[in-house]
Write an enzyme that holds these catalytic residues in place. Sequence first.
Site, mmCIF file in Angstrom:
data_model
loop_
_atom_site.group_PDB
_atom_site.id
_atom_site.type_symbol
_atom_site.label_atom_id
_atom_site.label_comp_id
_atom_site.label_asym_id
_atom_site.label_seq_id
_atom_site.Cartn_x
_atom_site.Cartn_y
_atom_site.Cartn_z
ATOM 1 N N GLU A 1 0.051 -0.985 5.868
ATOM 2 C CA GLU A 1 1.131 -0.414 6.690
ATOM 3 C C GLU A 1 0.922 1.078 6.890
ATOM 4 O OE1 GLU A 1 4.771 1.310 8.136
ATOM 5 O OE2 GLU A 1 3.796 1.824 6.266
ATOM 6 N N ASP B 1 0.855 -1.202 0.000
ATOM 7 C CA ASP B 1 0.000 0.000 0.000
ATOM 8 C C ASP B 1 0.885 1.243 0.000
ATOM 9 O OD1 ASP B 1 0.798 -0.551 2.718
ATOM 10 O OD2 ASP B 1 -0.784 0.783 3.452
HETATM 11 N N1 BES Z 1 8.693 3.119 5.483
HETATM 12 C C1 BES Z 1 8.091 4.029 6.395
HETATM 13 C C2 BES Z 1 8.871 4.196 7.687
HETATM 14 C C3 BES Z 1 10.291 4.655 7.592
HETATM 15 C C4 BES Z 1 10.781 5.356 6.492
HETATM 16 C C5 BES Z 1 11.130 4.379 8.624
HETATM 17 C C6 BES Z 1 12.094 5.752 6.430
HETATM 18 C C7 BES Z 1 12.444 4.796 8.588
HETATM 19 C C8 BES Z 1 12.929 5.470 7.472
HETATM 20 C C9 BES Z 1 6.668 3.562 6.689
HETATM 21 O O1 BES Z 1 5.981 3.213 5.510
HETATM 22 C C10 BES Z 1 5.895 4.678 7.298
HETATM 23 O O2 BES Z 1 5.620 5.636 6.625
HETATM 24 N N2 BES Z 1 5.527 4.540 8.571
HETATM 25 C C11 BES Z 1 4.664 5.477 9.197
HETATM 26 C C12 BES Z 1 4.010 4.865 10.399
HETATM 27 C C13 BES Z 1 2.648 4.311 10.147
HETATM 28 C C14 BES Z 1 2.013 3.893 11.448
HETATM 29 C C15 BES Z 1 1.738 5.199 9.386
HETATM 30 C C16 BES Z 1 5.468 6.662 9.654
HETATM 31 O O3 BES Z 1 6.639 6.546 10.039
HETATM 32 O O4 BES Z 1 4.875 7.756 9.655
HETATM 33 MN MN MN Z 2 7.098 2.044 4.302
HETATM 34 MN MN MN Z 3 5.297 5.135 4.552
#
Ligand code: BES
Ligand code: MN
Ligand code: MN
Length: 452
Positions: A149, A85
């Site tokens: 995710e 996604d």
């Molecule tokens: N891939 C990201 C997280 C990420 C990116 C971690 C770059 C470290 C470096 C992930 O898809 C993401 O966006 N996570 C969200 C959390 C989620 C609960 C919506 C975020 O970090 O905002």
């Molecule tokens: Mn991600």
């Molecule tokens: Mn992300």
Amino acid sequence: MQNYIQENQDRFVAELMDWLRIPSISTDKNFKNDVLRAAEFVAEKLRLAGADKVEICPTAGNPIVYAEKMIDPKLPTVLYYGHYDVQPADPLELWTSPPFEPQIKNETIYARGASDDKGQVYMHIKAFEMMVKHQKVACNMKFMIEGEEEIGSEHLTPFVKENKEKLKSDVILISDTNMLASDCPSITVGLRGLAYVEVEVTGTNRDLHSGLYGGAVVNPINALAAMIAKLKDDKNRITVPNFYDKVLEVSPAERLAMSKAPFDENIYKNDISAPELSGEIGFSALEHVSIRPTLDVNGIWGGYTGEGAKTVIAAKAYAKISMRLVPNQEPNEIANLFKKYFESIAPKSVNVQVHFHHGGQPYVTDTQSVAYQAAEKAVERTFGKKPIPMRGGGSIPIVAMFKQELQRDSILMGFGLDSDAIHSPNEHFGIFNFLKGIETIPYFYQYLAEMS
Ligand code: BES
Ligand code: MN
Ligand code: MN
């Protein structure tokens, strides 16, 4: 295998671009069908790459794609996790090419999801294809690719709880994080947790004429702005009482090591055209985005925002607020502390409601593990430099959940860059990084098997 990458790189990129054309935006119900198509697409590619078993597992939300190739019970088993996604693409007008019509500019693929996470998932599928073709599958391989995710992985937890046997593995491998630079590899060894709240401030029972009522009633937008202003002090410390109580302070030795990382604050600042960086006094920018917690308004609205002017005092004002957490802060506890404080600073003239959204726990990797060392060796092999262990600022809440439910560690071997503009307009992924990822992944499996 290097030749195989060279001979097939155009096809690899073209296939990824086909996947990127599917707008699998999980937060928007209008894209439900595309979300399903994206799941089917990746399931089919796993089948073609040589998985023995491929399933599209339905959940109460978006399906989870599962695949495996089990070759020998004596060899280690790796569970790869990724997500198909993507974030919404808006604001659309800021894209230089349409988000779901991928384009290559300067050896870089531009599209929503190019780096987060479809491009990085696709490296694993092509690495797998290559390992199968060359009979170089060194471990038992399992794949779990989810579609929620970006909205908090709500249905992944029950799926994991109900499928512990199916998901049984020695270690979890994830490529959903960044490196310092293409010529300065790093491996993410920490993720921040997240507490996310939405506040609603109500003044009156209806929107009012700002002349007939203005001056006599409180304006909930003004009240909300004043309350938000109270959430940090003049040292940029979060004022929510007890917010920092459980923050695990990082040792001076670890901070010293961090300060030596080749992270250039000026490059970081200029890339985003920030006039100046800002943050909690006493910590560096790199520390602000890794070992320190945050509190940020992510969205704020209320009143009239259309064209022209409308003289009105809105009945309600809203804000979405994210708090990034570090070990050992607990998302629920922090959300409750926030709620208590936010209610306490509300003027009597308004009613305040605080709703909780999804959250997640922080995570720290054990760098002494065999799996971490295999990842380190694999990256060193293909990048020619030993990767630097770096804590990341983002969150992948399911990593702590995996540890809790499956008792397994996750290796965060990501190939993106901070400048990939994930979640922003013009998200992109360098073809160099994409191909380097494909080259590196098989070594991880090889070294893990050798070192186990
Ligand atoms: N891939 C990201 C997280 C990420 C990116 C971690 C770059 C470290 C470096 C992930 O898809 C993401 O966006 N996570 C969200 C959390 C989620 C609960 C919506 C975020 O970090 O905002
Ligand atoms: Mn991600
Ligand atoms: Mn992300």
